[in-house]
Enzyme design. Structure first.
Site, PDB file in Angstrom:
ATOM      1  N   ASP A 122      39.836  52.529  41.143  1.00 14.19           N
ATOM      2  CA  ASP A 122      38.399  52.322  41.275  1.00 14.19           C
ATOM      3  C   ASP A 122      38.102  51.911  42.714  1.00 14.19           C
ATOM      4  O   ASP A 122      38.991  51.914  43.564  1.00 14.19           O
ATOM      5  CB  ASP A 122      37.934  51.243  40.291  1.00 14.19           C
ATOM      6  N   GLU A 128      34.531  48.879  29.995  1.00 10.21           N
ATOM      7  CA  GLU A 128      34.882  49.785  31.095  1.00 10.21           C
ATOM      8  C   GLU A 128      33.751  50.761  31.399  1.00 10.21           C
ATOM      9  O   GLU A 128      33.515  51.088  32.562  1.00 10.21           O
ATOM     10  CB  GLU A 128      36.176  50.537  30.778  1.00 10.21           C
ATOM     11  N   TYR A 165      39.744  57.410  35.932  1.00 16.71           N
ATOM     12  CA  TYR A 165      39.836  55.962  36.043  1.00 16.71           C
ATOM     13  C   TYR A 165      39.782  55.290  34.673  1.00 16.71           C
ATOM     14  O   TYR A 165      40.638  54.477  34.321  1.00 16.71           O
ATOM     15  CB  TYR A 165      38.717  55.373  36.931  1.00 16.71           C
ATOM     16  N   CYS A 219      39.961  40.640  48.624  1.00 20.23           N
ATOM     17  CA  CYS A 219      40.007  41.795  49.534  1.00 20.23           C
ATOM     18  C   CYS A 219      38.652  42.488  49.511  1.00 20.23           C
ATOM     19  O   CYS A 219      38.523  43.663  49.161  1.00 20.23           O
ATOM     20  CB  CYS A 219      41.123  42.747  49.107  1.00 20.23           C
ATOM     21  N   GLN A 267      30.660  51.662  38.340  1.00 15.18           N
ATOM     22  CA  GLN A 267      29.673  51.537  39.421  1.00 15.18           C
ATOM     23  C   GLN A 267      28.775  50.319  39.260  1.00 15.18           C
ATOM     24  O   GLN A 267      27.654  50.294  39.767  1.00 15.18           O
ATOM     25  CB  GLN A 267      28.796  52.803  39.487  1.00 15.18           C
ATOM     26  N   GLY A 295      21.128  51.011  34.141  1.00 13.16           N
ATOM     27  CA  GLY A 295      21.220  52.202  34.990  1.00 13.16           C
ATOM     28  C   GLY A 295      22.254  53.207  34.524  1.00 13.16           C
ATOM     29  O   GLY A 295      23.022  52.956  33.595  1.00 13.16           O
TER      30      GLY A 295
END
Length: 354
Positions: free
Chosen positions: A135, A34, A117, A189, A39, A78
């Site tokens: 998220d 997680e 989250y 989606c 991101q 990152g």
DNA sequence: GACGCGTGGTC
DNA sequence: TGACCAAGCGT
């Protein structure tokens, strides 16, 4: 409020991808995955997760590791604050919680690197607690389902979306429910060209009913991205080069770099910029020699063009080493965690030396 | 509550 | 190629 969970979970049972962190589920593996997925897209994370778990198979092994070893495993992924916080949290848990992740949303939320989250995701996936998660995928799915006109990310939009995430949530399979919404957002989606024809929720989706799915979620305008010209010095002395560690808090915190900085309007040219930066950072005058290349790189909020130069110290000048300043051979550079551009420079030096 | 924080893929 | 986007968090 329709019951979406039954058709959603049926779809998930048929369409869930096999991902490394979905087998051998443990709180530790769920936690690591997680944090890496914050991101960051699934395909990017997979190889990092595999390597990280091999290197640090459990919470005690992570807590015992040095920060440099953790950052090296993270290099290229990152947002290095995630690695620093993960490491810090592991040490906290081994000092105070018997090396166990707490099975409690609020306790998870207090750990460094775990926000609203991630606390909900770990609680529901690893512990079966009926906690919602929100998220970017779920924001998009729910924004379309509800045909939400408030921009996702705005305070009003966030309030509505978190409440909806809680109301829709399956009490029976909350972890699968949260993952199913994310999977649906990632596979069906999608931001562009959503696959409404194969969506298990299209019958309940207000955006689909009105044909507004391509305009949602609504987005706030983004500011222009500035572009900086920067210089970097590869200061050579004998067979060694100088590297410096960046401060812990900011951009690329804790990583190593070839020192330098932004071109200011007061700098007559690139070598003058570099001499000024080295004077300010290291207190010495350097001789700027040949170019070692020009590198373009885009960060999230700005873009740079970096000019790297071979530099040398005038006779008699020296730079004192410290915790954050080292002289190393090109082959030793691999042991120092670096950001993308500096790693490119380091690799070119290794190739040149070989 | 707004801003800083990386990198890679996509179109 | 540049803009957009991504399993967010800390300050």
């Amino acid at each position: 409020m329709p019951d979406i969970s039954t058709s959603l979970l049926d779809w998930y049972d048929q369409n869930a991808r096999q991902l490394p962190w979905r087998s051998d589920i443990s709180p530790y593996r769920t936690w690591v995955s997680e944090i890496m997925l914050q991101q960051t897209q699934v395909d990017t994370v997979i190889p990092y997760f595999e390597r990280f778990i091999l290197r640090f198979p459990d919470l005690p092994s992570l807590a015992r590791a040095s920060q440099a070893d953790v950052l090296r495993e993270w290099e290229g992924l990152g947002y290095y604050g995630r690695a620093r916080n993960l490491h810090k949290a592991a040490q906290l848990l081994c000092q105070e919680h018997n090396c166990q992740l707490p099975a409690d949303v609020e306790a998870l939320r207090r750990l460094p690197g775990i926000g609203r989250y991630t606390a909900g995701a770990i609680a529901s996936i690893a512990f079966g607690i009926a906690a919602p998660a929100l998220d970017a995928n779920i924001r998009r799915v729910l924004s379309r389902l509800l045909e939400l006109r408030e921009p996702a990310g705005s305070p009003a939009g966030e309030k509505i979306l978190w409440e909806a995430a809680g109301r829709f949530l399956s009490q029976h399979r909350p972890g699968d429910h949260n993952q199913a919404l994310m999977e649906l957002g990632a596979l069906v989606c999608t931001p562009k060209a959503p696959g409404c024809q194969r969506c298990p929720l299209s019958g309940e989706c207000l955006a689909y009913a009105h044909g507004s799915q391509n305009d949602l979620p609504a987005r706030a305008e983004k500011p222009a991205v500035p572009h900086f010209i920067v210089t970097a010095a590869v200061i050579q002395q004998g067979d060694k080069v100088l590297v410096a560690q960046r401060p812990q808090g900011g951009l690329l915190g804790g990583l190593w770099e070839f020192p330098g900085g932004k071109l200011e309007t007061s700098d007559p040219d690139l070598p003058a910029c570099l001499r000024r930066e080295i004077r300010e950072e290291l207190g010495v005058e350097v001789c700027v020699g040949q170019s070692l290349g020009v590198f373009r790189h885009a960060y999230t909020h700005f873009r740079i063009t970096l000019h790297a130069f071979a530099c040398s110290l005038p006779p008699g000048e020296d730079i004192p080493v410290s915790e954050a300043v080292r002289w190393v051979t090109p082959s030793e550079l691999a042991g120092f965690p670096m950001g993308k551009v500096d790693r490119l420079i380091a690799r070119s030096l290794q190739a040149r030396a070989a």
